[in-house]
Design an enzyme around this catalytic site. Structure first.
Site, mmCIF file in Angstrom:
data_model
loop_
_atom_site.group_PDB
_atom_site.id
_atom_site.type_symbol
_atom_site.label_atom_id
_atom_site.label_comp_id
_atom_site.label_asym_id
_atom_site.label_seq_id
_atom_site.Cartn_x
_atom_site.Cartn_y
_atom_site.Cartn_z
ATOM 1 N N VAL A 214 0.836 -1.205 0.000
ATOM 2 C CA VAL A 214 0.000 0.000 0.000
ATOM 3 C C VAL A 214 0.867 1.250 0.000
ATOM 4 O O VAL A 214 0.628 2.202 -0.760
ATOM 5 C CB VAL A 214 -0.965 0.000 1.201
ATOM 6 N N TYR A 215 1.878 1.273 0.847
ATOM 7 C CA TYR A 215 2.803 2.412 0.886
ATOM 8 C C TYR A 215 3.404 2.670 -0.486
ATOM 9 O O TYR A 215 3.421 3.813 -0.967
ATOM 10 C CB TYR A 215 3.901 2.136 1.903
#
Length: 243
Positions: free
Chosen positions: A149-150
């Site tokens: 996600v990052y």
């Protein structure tokens, strides 16, 4: 002093890469606004940066809150340099990722950055000058377990860089990004533990970066040194994405 009479806003400026960038900008004569969520940490950072010849002040803001983003843009006022550095980076594998944290990452790293830039860009465009530097990551272009996600949020920033360069540069506003490799900051150590050092051993330079090294790359893109550079992504990653 390369940044004399320049006003700079650095989000996530109270620690790590943001704080080292603020330190370098103040040394180069800029009037720096450092934004962060923690006023106590902000006051400490400003005290550290008090030596000049530039100046620093703190503005409290949570980029995950659009009202805070609006207030920050008003508080900062017209700026010559915007460093979009603030981000959340909790670690989770894809199958363990919860929806709430997923949303917080996109709200802060992507939505907040987008609307802060949208609020500050018109003054730069009207002036016909300015520099925007987005802090991305090597993980935006390579797979790092636990960073799905990052890395997606930071890939969005790299995309913003290209689009904003196409939109803003005809009016004299340059937009670039820096993509750090594994960097030894307190926040990274809290989230990644020994994993960041191990990742550093796997790249060509065989080490992690210090946040001050990444700050030097940001200064290059923010300053007149890079006057003919826009839409670029500077890989400050110890060669990680070259292999």
């Amino acid at each position: 002093m390369e940044l004399k009479d320049q006003v700079a806003l650095i989000t996530g400026g109270t620690a790590g890469i943001g704080l080292e960038t603020a330190r370098l900008f103040v040394r180069e004569g800029a009037s720096v606004v450092i934004a962060g969520r923690n006023p106590e940490r902000g006051a400490k950072a400003v005290a550290e940066l008090a030596d000049g010849p530039g100046s620093a002040r703190f503005a409290a803001a949570d980029l995950g809150d659009l009202e805070d983003v609006r207030r920050l843009a008003e508080d900062a006022g017209p700026v010559d340099i915007l460093v979009n550095n603030a981000s959340l980076f909790p670690v989770a594998t894809t199958v363990d990722q919860d929806v709430e944290t997923f949303q917080r990452l996109f709200d802060t790293n992507v939505r907040g950055t987008f609307f802060l830039t949208a609020a500050l860009a018109p003054a730069m465009l009207a002036k016909g000058a300015g520099s925007i530097v987005n802090v991305s990551t090597m993980a935006a272009v390579m797979g790092v377990p636990g960073a799905s996600v990052y890395s997606a949020t930071k890939a969005a920033l790299a995309s913003f860089t290209r689009t904003w360069a196409a939109e803003f540069s005809p009016s004299g506003v340059r937009v670039n990004s820096v993509a750090p490799g594994p960097t030894l900051t307190d926040g990274v150590v809290v989230e990644w533990g020994d994993g960041v050092a191990e990742l550093g051993k796997s790249i060509p330079l065989r080490r992690t970066a210090g946040p001050a090294e990444i700050a030097e790359s940001i200064l290059f893109l923010a300053s007149a040194r890079s006057s003919f550079v826009t839409g670029a992504n500077l890989a400050a990653d110890g060669g990680a994405t070259a292999i």
